[in-house]
Design a protein around this motif. Structure first.
Motif, PDB file in Angstrom:
ATOM      1  N   ILE A  31       0.851  -1.190   0.000  1.00 47.60           N
ATOM      2  CA  ILE A  31       0.000   0.000   0.000  1.00 47.60           C
ATOM      3  C   ILE A  31       0.886   1.239   0.000  1.00 47.60           C
ATOM      4  CG2 ILE A  31      -1.879   1.198   1.154  1.00 47.60           C
ATOM      5  CD1 ILE A  31      -2.625  -1.506   2.377  1.00 47.60           C
ATOM      6  N   VAL A  78      14.826   0.942   0.225  1.00 51.13           N
ATOM      7  CA  VAL A  78      14.586   1.181   1.651  1.00 51.13           C
ATOM      8  C   VAL A  78      13.228   0.604   2.061  1.00 51.13           C
ATOM      9  CG1 VAL A  78      14.293   2.973   3.398  1.00 51.13           C
ATOM     10  CG2 VAL A  78      15.987   3.271   1.596  1.00 51.13           C
ATOM     11  N   PHE A  79      12.187   0.905   1.246  1.00 46.25           N
ATOM     12  CA  PHE A  79      10.822   0.511   1.631  1.00 46.25           C
ATOM     13  C   PHE A  79      10.623  -1.000   1.668  1.00 46.25           C
ATOM     14  CE2 PHE A  79       8.743   4.633  -0.039  1.00 46.25           C
ATOM     15  CZ  PHE A  79       9.246   5.281   1.066  1.00 46.25           C
ATOM     16  N   ARG A  81      12.071  -3.178   2.957  1.00 41.45           N
ATOM     17  CA  ARG A  81      12.326  -3.761   4.267  1.00 41.45           C
ATOM     18  C   ARG A  81      11.170  -3.557   5.233  1.00 41.45           C
ATOM     19  NH1 ARG A  81      17.988  -4.266   4.300  1.00 41.45           N
ATOM     20  NH2 ARG A  81      18.442  -4.132   2.092  1.00 41.45           N
ATOM     21  N   PHE A  82      10.266  -2.649   4.905  1.00 37.73           N
ATOM     22  CA  PHE A  82       9.167  -2.375   5.828  1.00 37.73           C
ATOM     23  C   PHE A  82       8.008  -3.318   5.570  1.00 37.73           C
ATOM     24  CE2 PHE A  82      10.503   2.360   5.599  1.00 37.73           C
ATOM     25  CZ  PHE A  82      11.651   2.056   6.279  1.00 37.73           C
ATOM     26  N   ASP A  85       1.801  -1.744   8.035  1.00 42.13           N
ATOM     27  CA  ASP A  85       1.482  -0.348   8.290  1.00 42.13           C
ATOM     28  C   ASP A  85       2.716   0.547   8.229  1.00 42.13           C
ATOM     29  OD1 ASP A  85      -0.949  -1.414   8.659  1.00 42.13           O
ATOM     30  OD2 ASP A  85      -1.074  -1.060  10.811  1.00 42.13           O
ATOM     31  N   TYR A  86       3.885  -0.013   8.578  1.00 41.83           N
ATOM     32  CA  TYR A  86       5.097   0.790   8.505  1.00 41.83           C
ATOM     33  C   TYR A  86       5.429   1.150   7.067  1.00 41.83           C
ATOM     34  CZ  TYR A  86       5.852  -0.086  13.409  1.00 41.83           C
ATOM     35  OH  TYR A  86       5.707  -0.119  14.764  1.00 41.83           O
ATOM     36  N   ILE A  88       3.157   1.783   4.753  1.00 38.69           N
ATOM     37  CA  ILE A  88       2.280   2.908   4.412  1.00 38.69           C
ATOM     38  C   ILE A  88       2.869   4.195   4.984  1.00 38.69           C
ATOM     39  CG2 ILE A  88      -0.077   3.802   4.518  1.00 38.69           C
ATOM     40  CD1 ILE A  88      -1.070   1.027   5.085  1.00 38.69           C
ATOM     41  N   LEU A  89       3.292   4.118   6.234  1.00 38.97           N
ATOM     42  CA  LEU A  89       3.845   5.291   6.903  1.00 38.97           C
ATOM     43  C   LEU A  89       5.100   5.791   6.187  1.00 38.97           C
ATOM     44  CD1 LEU A  89       3.189   6.889   9.427  1.00 38.97           C
ATOM     45  CD2 LEU A  89       4.885   5.525  10.625  1.00 38.97           C
ATOM     46  N   GLY A  90       5.968   4.840   5.806  1.00 37.36           N
ATOM     47  CA  GLY A  90       7.187   5.206   5.089  1.00 37.36           C
ATOM     48  C   GLY A  90       6.869   5.916   3.787  1.00 37.36           C
ATOM     49  N   GLY A  93       5.737   9.367   4.390  1.00 41.95           N
ATOM     50  CA  GLY A  93       6.927  10.164   4.700  1.00 41.95           C
ATOM     51  C   GLY A  93       7.653  10.580   3.438  1.00 41.95           C
ATOM     52  N   PHE A  94       7.846   9.646   2.511  1.00 44.43           N
ATOM     53  CA  PHE A  94       8.562   9.983   1.286  1.00 44.43           C
ATOM     54  C   PHE A  94       7.773  10.994   0.465  1.00 44.43           C
ATOM     55  CE2 PHE A  94       9.514   9.454  -3.204  1.00 44.43           C
ATOM     56  CZ  PHE A  94      10.820   9.908  -3.170  1.00 44.43           C
TER      57      PHE A  94
ATOM     58  N   PHE B  35      -2.450   2.783  12.908  1.00 46.93           N
ATOM     59  CA  PHE B  35      -2.009   4.170  12.806  1.00 46.93           C
ATOM     60  C   PHE B  35      -3.213   5.038  12.489  1.00 46.93           C
ATOM     61  CE2 PHE B  35       2.157   2.175  11.533  1.00 46.93           C
ATOM     62  CZ  PHE B  35       2.790   2.490  12.713  1.00 46.93           C
ATOM     63  N   LEU B  98      -6.525   1.772   8.733  1.00 46.09           N
ATOM     64  CA  LEU B  98      -5.668   2.923   8.445  1.00 46.09           C
ATOM     65  C   LEU B  98      -6.213   3.706   7.251  1.00 46.09           C
ATOM     66  CD1 LEU B  98      -1.790   2.801   8.390  1.00 46.09           C
ATOM     67  CD2 LEU B  98      -3.064   4.278   6.893  1.00 46.09           C
ATOM     68  N   PHE B 270      11.280  13.443   8.365  1.00 45.88           N
ATOM     69  CA  PHE B 270      10.986  12.151   7.744  1.00 45.88           C
ATOM     70  C   PHE B 270      12.245  11.343   7.512  1.00 45.88           C
ATOM     71  CE2 PHE B 270       7.005  14.289   6.831  1.00 45.88           C
ATOM     72  CZ  PHE B 270       6.191  13.356   7.429  1.00 45.88           C
ATOM     73  N   LEU B 273      12.640   9.577  10.583  1.00 49.52           N
ATOM     74  CA  LEU B 273      11.699   8.444  10.629  1.00 49.52           C
ATOM     75  C   LEU B 273      12.272   7.244   9.884  1.00 49.52           C
ATOM     76  CD1 LEU B 273       8.798   7.195  11.045  1.00 49.52           C
ATOM     77  CD2 LEU B 273       8.284   8.062   8.784  1.00 49.52           C
ATOM     78  N   LEU B 277      13.142   3.589  11.251  1.00 45.77           N
ATOM     79  CA  LEU B 277      12.464   2.390  10.765  1.00 45.77           C
ATOM     80  C   LEU B 277      13.467   1.373  10.242  1.00 45.77           C
ATOM     81  CD1 LEU B 277       9.301   3.736   8.895  1.00 45.77           C
ATOM     82  CD2 LEU B 277       9.409   2.579  11.088  1.00 45.77           C
ATOM     83  N   LEU B 278      14.551   1.878   9.648  1.00 43.57           N
ATOM     84  CA  LEU B 278      15.537   0.967   9.086  1.00 43.57           C
ATOM     85  C   LEU B 278      16.432   0.349  10.144  1.00 43.57           C
ATOM     86  CD1 LEU B 278      16.952   2.578   5.836  1.00 43.57           C
ATOM     87  CD2 LEU B 278      15.696   0.445   6.087  1.00 43.57           C
TER      88      LEU B 278
END
Lengths: 288, 288
Positions: A31, A78-79, A81-82, A85-86, A88-90, A93-94, B35, B98, B270, B273, B277-278
């Motif tokens: 997502i 980077v993403f 690895r998430f 919900d993290y 989506i949050l990442g 943020g981007f 979230f 979310l 961010f 953030l 996260l990483l």
């Protein structure tokens, strides 16, 4: 008539944006709420190359798509690895970081004022200057990308994506490198979005950062979820329905700033309503 | 004049506003486990309620401020009652909830903009604001109240969660909602009250920010994201962790913009953030 052609172009671009996002959300379960950012990278590249350096649109588009893909490769690395919900949050943020860059790198992007006067595409002496010709270009592109997407989702690569959507652990157990697949589809989706963004710039002949912030990304998300996740026809239907709905507002005769807010109200209510009553959307095959 | 004391002062003030959002977000997250993006807009609702009552209708602040907090709490509770509770009953994934909260946020923010316009408005002319110099840094009286509120809320929540029966129930629900239900805790009531308390705290933050810098319908989202970043930096699920994480974010942002430039404040946040996260998704104080 001119008005309907304008709408048809908007529709085909929206459908194109939504198909690119459906590959991520509907087919891979990722997502992402930053899809517009990649359109922005490409649109700004096209605007700068065609205005400042008089590069042909199609070459500029190629550069824009490459740059959008490269950005997606770095960000996606980077993403990937998430999880959940993290993720989506990442991406939210981007989306803010990308927006800040469009807004604040004034010497390149013109800041909040944006870049006006983007020329229409031209090839072998033929200019797509009137909207009918431009519509042919966008519909053609939409058709081509639809076929590409269908090829992707029906290929063995696409089957792995759907497996990741259902159960990432299991896919890893079978020896597939889920990270690689997630990254690959993220870059493919960004490249498609890059094509859409490149067409968007000369269509409106003007771009500003607000076209590529979080709200447009939420718009694309609404189109995909409304149409239905995990179906390639879904985004096309979603784009048609949403554009018809938003254009209905225009005829109600509200001032532009009010109708902009009403549009956001509609996206918001649609998202809430869909999540409550029909999370798979109109034609969807996948429920979040 | 040395810039360092003022830099520390600014970091503390910004950190305090983030801390209010971070603690309330963390409180809600601990029982509802998703979230809640719409949490940000409750801050704006608190601020705008005071604007509406005190500025437009002359209600005294002593009544308008509690009513503003109550309005924020009510809106938060309504979202929980009409949307999240129903999704929870259906067993919807946290991603679905979310997205529903993203929709609720978009719709409520648009409603605020339709009612109060998107213009920047301030509450500061309702009171006389004095300035103080403490340790070489300049604070306004509002900023001191913000700082004091963040400490008071942190202590208050700690007392509430540690020493009351309600607090025990909240901790039980956050540990395991199913087991809590089996031992006879009405989880829906507990979650509803917790969300209302959290939304009230966000409303207070929105009101204080209205007195300090001003109100805008879009203010809540970025505030919430900063609150979430603070929460993740401190370690999700702990009130004191989010408190400290929010202050850390305040310092990183302010020292960052001192080195780079003010427009990049959000991008710096961010980046923090994504770094967390990483490399340390459990936060500074969190356990694996």
């Amino acid at each position: 008539m001119e008005y309907f052609i304008h709408l048809a172009i908007l529709f085909s671009l929206s459908a194109l944006f939504a198909i690119s996002l459906d590959l991520l959300i509907g087919y891979t379960g990722l997502i992402s709420v930053t899809q517009a950012s990649f359109g922005g990278v490409s649109a700004y590249t096209v605007a700068l190359l065609t205005i400042e350096y008089h590069v042909n649109f199609f070459i500029a588009m190629l550069a824009g798509v490459l740059l959008a893909s490269l950005t997606a490769l770095i960000v996606g690395f980077v993403f990937s690895r998430f999880r959940g919900d993290y993720y989506i949050l990442g991406t939210i943020g981007f989306s803010y970081i990308a927006f800040s860059v469009f807004l604040n790198w004034q010497s390149l992007t013109g800041g909040p004022l944006g870049i006006p006067g983007i020329p229409r595409p031209e090839i072998f002496g033929f200019a797509f200057s009137d909207n009918t010709a431009f519509l042919a270009l966008t519909i053609g592109t939409l058709g081509l990308l639809y076929l590409c997407s269908r090829f992707i989702v029906n290929s063995s690569f696409g089957r792995v994506l759907k497996a990741i959507r259902e159960d990432e652990e299991a896919v890893s157990v079978f020896g597939y490198r889920a990270l690689f697949y997630k990254l690959a589809i993220f870059v493919i989706a960004a490249a498609m979005m890059g094509i859409g963004g490149a067409l968007y710039a000369p269509f409106l002949t003007y771009i500003d950062p607000f076209a590529f912030g979080l709200t447009p990304s939420i718009y694309i998300l609404t189109v995909v979820i409304l149409g239905g996740l995990g179906s390639l026809r879904g985004p096309i239907v979603g784009a048609g329905v949403l554009i018809a709905l938003l254009e209905g507002l225009r005829f109600a005769g509200f001032p532009p700033d009010v109708s902009a807010q009403l549009q956001q109200l509609i996206y918001g209510l649609l998202l809430v309503g869909l999540m409550l009553y029909r999370p798979q959307g109109l034609l969807g095959e996948f429920r979040l | 004049m040395d810039i360092l004391p003022q830099l520390i002062a600014n970091s503390l003030i910004v950190g305090a506003t983030y801390a209010l959002l971070a603690m309330s977000f963390s409180l809600i997250y601990s029982v509802s486990r998703f979230f809640n993006i719409a949490h940000g807009v409750t801050a704006a609702i608190g601020g705008y309620t005071v604007l509406y009552l005190a500025k437009l209708h002359g209600v005294p602040l002593a009544a308008a401020i509690p009513l503003g907090i109550a309005a924020a709490a009510l809106v938060g509770w309504c979202l929980e009652f009409f949307i999240y509770r129903r999704l929870r009953a259906r067993g919807a994934s946290s991603a679905v909830t979310l997205i529903a909260s993203l929709g609720a946020f978009t719709a409520l923010q648009a409603m605020l903009a339709l009612t109060f316009t998107s213009q920047f408005q301030t509450l500061s002319n309702l009171v006389t604001i004095r300035t103080f110099t403490i340790g070489g840094g300049i604070f306004t009286s509002v900023q001191l109240i913000i700082f004091a509120s963040s400490v008071a809320v942190c202590l208050g929540l700690w007392l509430l969660l540690s020493y009351t029966k309600f607090g025990k129930a909240v901790r039980a629900v956050s540990d395991d909602a199913e087991v809590a239900k089996i031992v006879g805790i009405n989880t829906n009531t507990i979650i509803g009250i917790t969300v209302a308390i959290g939304s009230g705290i966000a409303g207070l933050a929105g009101i204080l920010i209205g007195f300090d810098t001003g109100l805008q319908p879009t203010m809540g989202f970025i505030l919430l994201l900063k609150g979430i970043i603070g929460t993740i930096a401190g370690g999700i699920g702990s009130i004191s962790g989010s408190f400290l994480g929010a202050y850390l974010l305040g310092f990183v942002e302010n020292f960052g913009i001192w080195q780079i430039s003010g427009e990049w404040k959000d991008a710096i946040a961010f980046t923090l953030l994504i770094v967390f996260l990483l490399f340390r998704p459990q936060g500074i104080f969190g356990k694996k």
